[in-house]
Design an enzyme around this catalytic site. Structure first.
Site, mmCIF file in Angstrom:
data_model
loop_
_atom_site.group_PDB
_atom_site.id
_atom_site.type_symbol
_atom_site.label_atom_id
_atom_site.label_comp_id
_atom_site.label_asym_id
_atom_site.label_seq_id
_atom_site.Cartn_x
_atom_site.Cartn_y
_atom_site.Cartn_z
ATOM 1 N N GLU A 76 0.952 -1.180 -0.122
ATOM 2 C CA GLU A 76 -0.041 0.116 -0.115
ATOM 3 C C GLU A 76 0.940 1.241 0.116
ATOM 4 O O GLU A 76 0.270 2.342 0.430
ATOM 5 C CB GLU A 76 -1.019 0.035 1.118
ATOM 6 C CG GLU A 76 -1.817 -1.308 1.317
ATOM 7 C CD GLU A 76 -2.899 -1.250 0.183
ATOM 8 O OE1 GLU A 76 -2.802 -0.768 -0.914
ATOM 9 O OE2 GLU A 76 -3.751 -2.238 0.353
ATOM 10 N N HIS A 95 -2.684 2.257 8.709
ATOM 11 C CA HIS A 95 -3.703 1.270 8.065
ATOM 12 C C HIS A 95 -4.020 0.134 8.680
ATOM 13 O O HIS A 95 -3.111 -0.503 9.108
ATOM 14 C CB HIS A 95 -3.516 1.137 6.662
ATOM 15 C CG HIS A 95 -4.180 -0.068 5.997
ATOM 16 N ND1 HIS A 95 -5.687 0.116 5.753
ATOM 17 C CD2 HIS A 95 -3.931 -1.074 5.158
ATOM 18 C CE1 HIS A 95 -6.128 -0.805 5.037
ATOM 19 N NE2 HIS A 95 -5.166 -1.681 4.763
ATOM 20 N N HIS A 97 -6.836 -3.408 9.610
ATOM 21 C CA HIS A 97 -8.130 -4.090 9.075
ATOM 22 C C HIS A 97 -9.106 -4.303 10.500
ATOM 23 O O HIS A 97 -9.355 -5.476 10.894
ATOM 24 C CB HIS A 97 -7.881 -5.371 8.664
ATOM 25 C CG HIS A 97 -7.118 -5.495 7.152
ATOM 26 N ND1 HIS A 97 -6.986 -6.347 6.325
ATOM 27 C CD2 HIS A 97 -6.716 -4.305 6.329
ATOM 28 C CE1 HIS A 97 -6.394 -5.975 5.142
ATOM 29 N NE2 HIS A 97 -6.147 -4.615 5.254
ATOM 30 N N TYR A 116 -21.250 12.158 19.044
ATOM 31 C CA TYR A 116 -20.338 13.496 18.647
ATOM 32 C C TYR A 116 -19.023 13.193 18.427
ATOM 33 O O TYR A 116 -18.281 13.637 17.826
ATOM 34 C CB TYR A 116 -20.614 14.443 19.916
ATOM 35 C CG TYR A 116 -19.828 14.093 21.176
ATOM 36 C CD1 TYR A 116 -20.339 13.318 22.205
ATOM 37 C CD2 TYR A 116 -18.612 14.769 21.328
ATOM 38 C CE1 TYR A 116 -19.561 12.940 23.220
ATOM 39 C CE2 TYR A 116 -17.853 14.233 22.346
ATOM 40 C CZ TYR A 116 -18.225 13.246 23.518
ATOM 41 O OH TYR A 116 -17.488 13.184 24.475
ATOM 42 N N HIS A 158 -12.399 -3.426 2.621
ATOM 43 C CA HIS A 158 -11.117 -3.483 3.070
ATOM 44 C C HIS A 158 -10.717 -3.180 4.554
ATOM 45 O O HIS A 158 -10.601 -4.104 5.220
ATOM 46 C CB HIS A 158 -10.319 -2.661 2.103
ATOM 47 C CG HIS A 158 -9.021 -2.641 2.092
ATOM 48 N ND1 HIS A 158 -7.926 -2.349 0.974
ATOM 49 C CD2 HIS A 158 -8.018 -2.871 3.083
ATOM 50 C CE1 HIS A 158 -6.954 -2.483 1.392
ATOM 51 N NE2 HIS A 158 -6.692 -2.957 2.713
ATOM 52 N N TYR A 213 -6.750 23.315 23.000
ATOM 53 C CA TYR A 213 -5.710 24.425 23.360
ATOM 54 C C TYR A 213 -5.747 24.568 24.825
ATOM 55 O O TYR A 213 -4.796 25.198 25.363
ATOM 56 C CB TYR A 213 -6.183 25.972 22.824
ATOM 57 C CG TYR A 213 -6.228 25.876 21.105
ATOM 58 C CD1 TYR A 213 -7.131 26.745 20.550
ATOM 59 C CD2 TYR A 213 -5.173 25.182 20.587
ATOM 60 C CE1 TYR A 213 -6.952 26.778 19.088
ATOM 61 C CE2 TYR A 213 -5.084 25.270 19.163
ATOM 62 C CZ TYR A 213 -5.827 26.147 18.479
ATOM 63 O OH TYR A 213 -5.925 26.318 17.232
#
Ligand code: 13P
Length: 232
Positions: A76, A95, A97, A116, A158, A213
């Site tokens: 990938e 990445h 699975h 939320y 995927h 912040y």
């Protein structure tokens, strides 16, 4: 043999790979991780079990796709390269699975604003990119599009991609997205849940931005930010 360059980052990649499997976020040799370096990236090698991975196995690859090292880069590498090239807000691409994220992705379903915390991916939803064969430019193009204005997306049939400024934030965000996917799958069992409005999600994103912040007054206009007692 001289020590490979970027030793700490190479070890950081190995550590996060092992953590993603030990935490249950990923399994086997699925998934891959990259970190930005000057002009390119460090990326996991293809198909090597994470518990066997050594710093020398991490592949150093330029954005022109030339690479150095004793292993082949992850299949990938295209989406890692394209994301890091186009998204200057990210240093890490993760990445996985992950089971619940992928459960939604096999239904070509993203995660809407049913909760939320969806805002942790930077927007009002987490999109699911259309399916394309792993390792292809088509998959990379779809992923980049689904990530527009977001720091996470699902990949149809995927898995999951998460972007972040560092390893710790990538792991945090991936866990949050996977938990949201799990909640959404459970919620769907009793029907499609109602969604928060776009206006409320905008308010949540603003609240998250301000709170990160740590100092800014609350969005209600009341400055009730907690302060340590011994500070005047
Ligand atoms: P690699 O071992 O080539 O990184 O492939 C794993 C994977 O998850 C492909 O999408």
């Amino acid at each position: 043999m001289p020590a490979p360059s970027h030793l700490a980052l190479r070890q950081g990649i190995i550590d996060i790979c092992r953590e993603m499997n030990s935490s249950g976020l990923n399994q086997g040799t699925s998934g891959n991780v990259s970190h930005r370096i000057d002009g390119g990236m460090l990326i996991t090698p293809t198909s090597l079990p994470y518990d066997q991975m050594q710093p020398e196995d991490i592949v150093e690859m330029s954005f022109d796709a030339s690479y150095e090292g004793r292993r082949m880069p992850s299949s990938e590498w295209r989406f890692h390269r394209d994301i890091l090239k186009n998204r200057t807000d990210a240093n890490v691409v993760l990445h996985t699975h992950s089971v619940f994220s992928t459960t939604l992705a096999v239904h070509e379903k993203g995660i809407p604003c049913f909760h939320y915390m969806v805002a942790v991916a930077g927007g009002i939803d987490i999109r699911c990119a259309p399916y394309a064969c792993f390792g292809t430019q088509e998959l990379s193009d779809y992923a980049l599009e689904a990530l527009e204005g977001r720091t996470a997306c699902l990949l149809g049939h995927h898995g999951l991609i998460v972007l972040a400024e560092n390893f710790a934030r990538a792991m945090w965000r991936a866990i949050e997205v996977e938990v949201l996917a799990k909640m959404y799958v459970h919620a769907l069992a009793i029907g499609e849940p109602p969604r928060l409005t776009e206006a409320e999600m905008t308010r949540v994103m603003e609240q998250m931005r301000r709170m990160s912040y740590g100092q800014a007054p609350d969005i209600d206009g009341v400055d009730d930010t907690p302060r340590p007692r011994n500070v005047a």
